[in-house]
Design an enzyme around this catalytic site. Structure first.
Site, PDB file in Angstrom:
ATOM      1  N   HIS A   1      31.040  11.798  -9.315  1.00 34.62           N
ATOM      2  CA  HIS A   1      30.861  12.723  -8.201  1.00 34.62           C
ATOM      3  C   HIS A   1      29.875  13.762  -8.712  1.00 34.62           C
ATOM      4  O   HIS A   1      30.177  14.476  -9.677  1.00 34.62           O
ATOM      5  CB  HIS A   1      32.180  13.376  -7.824  1.00 34.62           C
TER       6      HIS A   1
ATOM      7  N   HIS B   1      38.695   6.513  -2.007  1.00 37.70           N
ATOM      8  CA  HIS B   1      39.817   6.966  -2.846  1.00 37.70           C
ATOM      9  C   HIS B   1      41.116   6.487  -2.213  1.00 37.70           C
ATOM     10  O   HIS B   1      41.364   6.742  -1.025  1.00 37.70           O
ATOM     11  CB  HIS B   1      39.853   8.492  -2.910  1.00 37.70           C
TER      12      HIS B   1
ATOM     13  N   GLU C   1      28.390  17.882  -5.609  1.00 35.73           N
ATOM     14  CA  GLU C   1      29.154  18.131  -4.376  1.00 35.73           C
ATOM     15  C   GLU C   1      29.159  19.633  -4.071  1.00 35.73           C
ATOM     16  O   GLU C   1      29.350  20.048  -2.936  1.00 35.73           O
ATOM     17  CB  GLU C   1      30.592  17.595  -4.552  1.00 35.73           C
TER      18      GLU C   1
ATOM     19  N   HIS D   1      32.889   3.504  -2.213  1.00 41.42           N
ATOM     20  CA  HIS D   1      33.416   4.840  -2.544  1.00 41.42           C
ATOM     21  C   HIS D   1      34.590   5.146  -1.620  1.00 41.42           C
ATOM     22  O   HIS D   1      34.419   5.725  -0.540  1.00 41.42           O
ATOM     23  CB  HIS D   1      32.307   5.895  -2.393  1.00 41.42           C
TER      24      HIS D   1
ATOM     25  N   ASP E   1      37.187   9.210   2.089  1.00 41.21           N
ATOM     26  CA  ASP E   1      38.627   9.359   2.355  1.00 41.21           C
ATOM     27  C   ASP E   1      38.859   9.058   3.839  1.00 41.21           C
ATOM     28  O   ASP E   1      38.934   9.988   4.655  1.00 41.21           O
ATOM     29  CB  ASP E   1      39.053  10.794   2.034  1.00 41.21           C
TER      30      ASP E   1
HETATM   31  C1  6MZ Z   1      36.004  14.837  -5.218  1.00 42.25           C
HETATM   32  C2  6MZ Z   1      37.738  13.570  -4.417  1.00 42.25           C
HETATM   33  C3  6MZ Z   1      37.233  13.665  -3.096  1.00 42.25           C
HETATM   34  O1  6MZ Z   1      42.744   9.128  -6.938  1.00 42.25           O
HETATM   35  O2  6MZ Z   1      44.871  10.020  -6.007  1.00 42.25           O
HETATM   36  N1  6MZ Z   1      38.853  12.838  -4.367  1.00 42.25           N
HETATM   37  N2  6MZ Z   1      37.123  14.141  -5.463  1.00 42.25           N
HETATM   38  N3  6MZ Z   1      35.467  14.992  -3.981  1.00 42.25           N
HETATM   39  C4  6MZ Z   1      36.056  14.437  -2.894  1.00 42.25           C
HETATM   40  N4  6MZ Z   1      35.491  14.656  -1.685  1.00 42.25           N
HETATM   41  C5  6MZ Z   1      36.163  15.050  -0.519  1.00 42.25           C
HETATM   42  N5  6MZ Z   1      38.047  12.967  -2.300  1.00 42.25           N
HETATM   43  C6  6MZ Z   1      39.024  12.469  -3.091  1.00 42.25           C
HETATM   44  O3  6MZ Z   1      42.843   9.784  -4.549  1.00 42.25           O
HETATM   45  C7  6MZ Z   1      42.767  11.164  -4.299  1.00 42.25           C
HETATM   46  C8  6MZ Z   1      41.930  11.857  -5.359  1.00 42.25           C
HETATM   47  O4  6MZ Z   1      40.559  11.465  -5.252  1.00 42.25           O
HETATM   48  C9  6MZ Z   1      39.695  12.545  -5.560  1.00 42.25           C
HETATM   49  C10 6MZ Z   1      40.586  13.735  -5.894  1.00 42.25           C
HETATM   50  O5  6MZ Z   1      40.775  13.783  -7.299  1.00 42.25           O
HETATM   51  C11 6MZ Z   1      41.889  13.380  -5.199  1.00 42.25           C
HETATM   52  O6  6MZ Z   1      43.020  14.000  -5.784  1.00 42.25           O
HETATM   53  P1  6MZ Z   1      43.668   9.150  -5.762  1.00 42.25           P
HETATM   54  O7  6MZ Z   1      44.032   7.792  -5.260  1.00 42.25           O
END
Ligand code: 6MZ
Length: 364
Positions: free
Chosen positions: A223, A15, A226, A13, A302
């Site tokens: 997700h 991003h 949350e 997980h 993240d």
């Molecule tokens: C929900 C999240 C997230 O896709 O542009 N993202 N969505 N909850 C979280 N918890 C903190 N953290 C990240 O990566 C950024 C995108 O991932 C999702 C959000 O849509 C964010 O804009 P990418 O590479």
């Protein structure tokens, strides 16, 4: 912590745009500032701030997307993020990202993903496996590197992609992402994720695209929970996703359902604590799920935004809940069962962990 770094790990997980190095983000923001596209002094402190509520995180993502959404930058951040995970001895990375259309940059969802693939191809500090050849010679054990050593030998990382649907998207845009994922199955795409601001969008909007993905045999992770939203949590669990992320705001009934269904949970402790979704590490639901032997995977979410790494997540779980090296290793190894890549990759990962375990045992 040092030991958690040496151990091979599996990240399920992460991003892409949340995993960017601060230094890269600042450099790119400064460049945009010089071009007059943004005011650097206004954004510098936003980038460097590390404690932010969940709603603030999504404002930061809007800023990050302004800074990163052009082909060249997407390629660069993909390369760097993979190198950073490999540095942390992540041996299998499922990297998720939202394919983006940006007309001003001549970017389509497809060309965004091509830029991501270019980033994977341009990694040079580590050997990358990003689409598995069926019947590959799995006896080529020799190049599977010793993952409990300190880095003099070359490393290998398996990288697979999940395409994310952002909760701001329409049903049509969600379907476009699923179709793109299906088209890219032979280029390392192994599944679909639903993410984005959890207070935005409605579950029924995404359901047709997610049902379609499932029908086509493309695994889906959501997700889920949350924020408190029992109706949505129930609907999501009824969908029977292959995995869910977070599960922070579950009530007794939802826990019962989740445990009965044995849906694996991607646990992101630092993210949950920093966004104040969970009050502190010691009350994190990791403890209950771990004690109940529920399938779970420690993840970063993240790593850039929350200044963490997968090793730090293992170290945090270990120090908070008193888990020893053997328990940490078992937890890392169990993640193999929950990856979306094919059985051939699972077999190879099992060999990597077996080699690492032998080395670990011989040290004691
Ligand atoms: C929900 C999240 C997230 O896709 O542009 N993202 N969505 N909850 C979280 N918890 C903190 N953290 C990240 O990566 C950024 C995108 O991932 C999702 C959000 O849509 C964010 O804009 P990418 O590479």
């Amino acid at each position: 912590m040092e030991w958690c770094v040496t151990m091979p790990k599996i990240e399920l997980h992460a991003h892409l745009n949340g995993s960017i190095r601060d230094s890269t983000l600042l450099e790119l923001a400064r460049e945009l500032g010089e071009k007059g596209a943004i005011v650097f002094s206004d954004v510098e402190h936003v980038i460097l701030k590390h404690d932010r509520a969940l709603s603030e995180v999504f404002k930061l993502f809007d800023l990050i997307h302004v800074i990163t959404t052009d082909h060249e930058t997407v390629t660069r951040i993909t390369k760097e993020v993979i190198e950073d995970f490999a540095d942390d001895n992540v041996v299998y990375l499922e990297l998720r990202t939202t394919p983006k259309r940006n007309d001003s940059k001549g970017m389509s969802k497809r060309s965004y993903m091509q830029a991501v693939l270019e980033g994977i191809r341009s990694v040079n500090s580590v050997e990358v496996d990003f689409s598995h050849k069926a019947n590959a010679d799995t006896s080529a054990h020799s190049h599977f590197v010793d993952h409990l050593c300190n880095g003099t030998r070359s490393k290998k990382i398996y990288v697979r992609l999940l395409l994310s649907i952002d909760r701001r998207e329409t049903a049509e845009a969600a379907m476009e992402t699923v179709e793109l994922a299906l088209e890219m199955r032979d280029r390392g795409v192994v599944g679909i994720d639903l993410s984005g601001n959890p207070v935005v969008g409605e579950w029924p909007t995404f359901l047709p695209a997610l049902e379609f993905a499932k029908k086509q045999g493309l695994p889906v992770t959501l997700h889920c929970g949350e924020v408190p939203n029992p109706d949505e949590i129930h609907a999501m669990l009824d969908f029977l996703p292959s995995r869910i992320g977070h599960a922070c705001c579950f009530e007794d009934e939802e826990w019962k359902l989740l445990k009965n269904l044995k849906i694996p949970v991607e646990i992101c402790m630092t993210s949950n604590i920093r966004t104040e979704t969970i009050a502190s590490a010691d009350v994190h639901h990791f403890a209950d799920l771990y004690r109940s032997n529920h399938p779970l995977i420690l993840c970063t979410d993240d790593s850039g935004i929350f200044s963490t790494s997968l090793s730090s997540e293992y170290a945090l779980a270990s120090s908070t809940f008193g888990l020893g090296k053997r328990e940490m290793f078992d937890l890392a190894q169990k993640a193999i069962d929950f990856i979306f890549a094919c059985d051939g990759v699972k077999r190879e990962l099992k060999m990597i962990f077996a080699t690492a375990l032998k080395k670990l045992n011989s040290q004691h």
